[in-house]
Design a protein around this motif. Structure first.
Motif, short mmCIF file in Angstrom:
data_model
loop_
_atom_site.label_atom_id
_atom_site.label_comp_id
_atom_site.label_asym_id
_atom_site.label_seq_id
_atom_site.Cartn_x
_atom_site.Cartn_y
_atom_site.Cartn_z
N ALA A 1 -4.09 4.89 3.20
CA ALA A 1 -3.26 3.87 2.56
C ALA A 1 -4.07 3.17 1.47
CB ALA A 1 -2.76 2.86 3.58
N VAL B 1 -0.25 -2.67 7.50
CA VAL B 1 -1.35 -1.94 6.87
C VAL B 1 -2.34 -1.42 7.91
CG1 VAL B 1 -2.65 -4.08 6.44
CG2 VAL B 1 -3.09 -2.04 5.06
N ASP B 2 -2.58 -2.18 8.98
CA ASP B 2 -3.53 -1.71 10.00
C ASP B 2 -3.00 -0.46 10.69
OD1 ASP B 2 -5.20 -3.82 9.40
OD2 ASP B 2 -4.36 -5.13 10.95
N TYR C 1 0.83 -1.20 0.00
CA TYR C 1 0.00 0.00 0.00
C TYR C 1 0.87 1.26 0.00
CZ TYR C 1 -3.59 -3.30 1.57
OH TYR C 1 -4.45 -4.36 1.68
N GLY D 1 -6.91 6.36 7.10
CA GLY D 1 -7.43 5.59 5.96
C GLY D 1 -6.86 6.01 4.62
N SER E 1 -2.91 7.23 9.37
CA SER E 1 -3.07 8.14 8.24
C SER E 1 -4.52 8.50 7.99
CB SER E 1 -2.48 7.51 6.97
OG SER E 1 -3.25 6.38 6.58
N GLN F 1 -3.22 2.52 8.20
CA GLN F 1 -4.59 3.02 8.03
C GLN F 1 -5.05 3.78 9.27
OE1 GLN F 1 -5.85 3.15 5.24
NE2 GLN F 1 -6.12 1.23 4.15
N ARG F 2 -4.68 3.29 10.42
CA ARG F 2 -5.07 3.96 11.67
C ARG F 2 -4.46 5.35 11.77
NH1 ARG F 2 -2.00 1.59 16.54
NH2 ARG F 2 -0.46 3.00 15.61
N VAL G 1 0.92 5.25 1.06
CA VAL G 1 0.26 6.20 1.95
C VAL G 1 0.08 7.50 1.19
CG1 VAL G 1 0.38 7.47 4.12
CG2 VAL G 1 1.22 5.10 3.99
#
Length: 521
Positions: free
Chosen positions: A337, A326-327, A157, A335, A333, A330-331, A159
């Motif tokens: 990513a 990835v978790d 992913y 969401g 940034s 996402q947390r 960012v």
């Protein structure tokens, strides 16, 4: 994926230059021998026997042996003998070096460097290093996963939100020093945001599915904390040379250090003199980044890792490259990513072939939204690269071998022609045609085996040195000592050593002994 394009120049200047170089080489090589030959009168030339002045030898009472006479004949003109042997030996030595060179190419090293998975799929923008707001979509990934069999798969992913990692000023100066002078660097540092001795630097953070952490090579630390839920662990991607050595380890933070990342909703450049947005007239030295919606997150450096280029952003820049789960990405940034690539490995060759066939159809067409890389394409590139060296090296070996063969042919021909009177006298006192022919065959075989022996010695001496040099030039080269090509040339040389003297003697022996004595006078 796009095929590599090879450009061949057909400029007439190249051919004209090659012609002039060849002409100059021939003129220089022929000028001195021509002058020497011009000083010899025709009468003296007819008496030439190709014999050099040697020390007087004792007579033998055991009689002459054909192989001894042949060996003695090689010493008549030592310079010519050495020239023939060396020219033939060089072609064999070069052939042996070429086989060792091409045979030392490691496909495994090349393929593993070019791609870290059996298949990597994304959009043309990703593979062509073009910026984009979107790459491969989750729906496309699901479709590919449903139509292929994988033993390991996952998504990388990007960012898509402004993010910065705080780093020491000394480390950031090392980055900018490659592009800016000392004066420009000082001016640049003064405009950047500082927190004590820390500076806010650019960064590239990539997030990975947990399954893809197996693709990382850990140099220091442990990546297991990144697999835990709700973690604040980060891995710093390091730069390696072509041989896997870590460059400038002092540049990177230490395992266990706390590093701060600043996420922002937006960033704009303002004029540091007025605090307003910069305009086209604002001098560059007054540019200053202003973050909107900035938020700091502290991470603990858990490891220094190698992130394969084939599953990264595929470009570098100023600041650190980093990896998050990835978790976590996402947390932190919000969401931001987004999927950048999808990669997978297959269990066996059958599954690999089926996936290759499926992806080739999926990405067919000039305007296909997807592209892919595979180990099969990397192997094809490797084969083409290897074939190129085989072709060029083979042509060079053939040219040098032809020169050596012509020298051998010329040595035998001039030896027979210049000794026609001598041969006629030997036949007059009782030597048979078969004995004379056998003596010439011995000469040819001595030439051949001397060349092979010289090539063997040269290969023993030059091989390890050349292997070490080539290993420093090509990171995927593994030197393996071999003299098998030299040994394989022995039957060929023996055949030539027998065939050429036979053909030339049969042609020269058509005249009678009386005619040969009369022609030699």
């Amino acid at each position: 994926m796009d095929a590599g394009i090879t450009t061949i120049s057909t400029s007439p200047v190249i051919f004209l230059g090659s012609m002039l170089f060849a002409l100059l080489t021939v003129l220089l090589s022929c000028s001195k021998p021509g002058k020497m030959a011009a000083k010899v009168s025709p009468v003296e030339a007819t008496k030439y026997t190709d014999a050099m002045q040697t020390k007087k030898k004792q007579r033998s009472t055991r009689g002459a042996k054909l192989h001894q006479m042949a060996f003695a004949n090689l010493g008549r003109n030592k310079k010519k003998t050495v020239l023939v042997v060396v020219s033939l030996a060089l072609s064999v030595t070069l052939f042996n070096a070429l086989c060792a060179f091409v045979g030392g190419f490691s496909m495994e090293k090349y393929v593993s460097f070019m791609t870290c998975a059996d298949f990597i799929v994304s959009t043309p923008d990703y593979f062509r290093y073009n910026p984009a707001d979107e790459f491969i979509t989750p729906e496309q990934i699901e479709e590919i996963a449903a139509n292929t069999k994988s033993s390991l798969s996952g998504t990388g992913y990007a960012v898509r939100k402004p993010v910065y990692l705080w780093m020491t000023e000394d480390a950031l100066r090392q980055d900018y020093a490659r592009y800016e002078s000392a004066e420009q660097l000082d001016s640049h540092m003064s405009r950047m945001e500082h927190r004590g001795d820390m500076v806010m630097g650019d960064t590239r953070i990539e997030a990975l599915d947990n399954s893809l952490f197996d693709k990382l090579q850990v140099f220091d630390g442990d990546i297991s904390p990144m697999l835990e839920p709700d973690n604040n662990a980060i891995a710093i991607a390091v730069s390696l040379d072509d041989y896997g050595n870590l460059l400038n380890p002092e540049y990177y933070p230490k395992v266990g250090d706390t590093i701060t990342a600043t996420y922002a909703d937006d960033v704009k450049y303002i004029d540091s003199r007025t605090g307003e947005l910069r305009t086209e007239d604002t001098p560059e030295e007054y540019f200053q980044a202003k973050l909107y919606g900035a938020r700091d997150v502290e991470y603990t450096v858990c490891a220094l890792v190698e992130l394969p280029n084939s599953m990264s952003y595929r470009y570098g820049g100023i600041g650190y490259d980093a990896v998050l789960s990835v978790d976590t990405a996402q947390r932190d940034s919000g969401g931001a990513a987004i999927p950048m690539l999808y990669l997978f490995d297959t269990a066996d060759e059958v599954d690999e072939a089926e996936a290759e066939q499926y992806l080739s159809k999926l990405t067919a067409g000039e305007f296909s939204p997807l592209m892919y890389e595979s180990k099969a394409t990397a192997r094809s590139e490797f084969a083409q690269f290897r074939q190129m060296f085989l072709l060029i090296g083979g042509i060079l070996c053939a040219i040098i071998g032809l020169v050596g063969l012509l020298n051998f042919f010329n040595a035998m021909m001039t030896g027979i022609l210049s000794r026609r009177r001598e041969f006629a006298v030997l036949q007059a006192v009782g030597m048979t045609n078969r004995q004379l022919k056998t003596m010439l065959i011995y000469e040819g075989l001595f030439y051949a085996m001397s060349s092979v022996a010289a090539a063997f010695i040269l290969s023993l001496a030059v091989g390890p040195l050349a292997g070490k040099m080539l290993g420093s030039m090509f990171w995927f080269f593994e030197y393996r000592f071999t003299v098998l090509p030299v040994l394989l040339t022995i039957p060929v040389f023996l055949l030539l050593g027998w065939l050429i003297p036979c053909m030339m003697y049969d042609n020269a022996a058509k005249c009678s002994i009386v005619d040969q004595l009369r022609d030699a006078q």
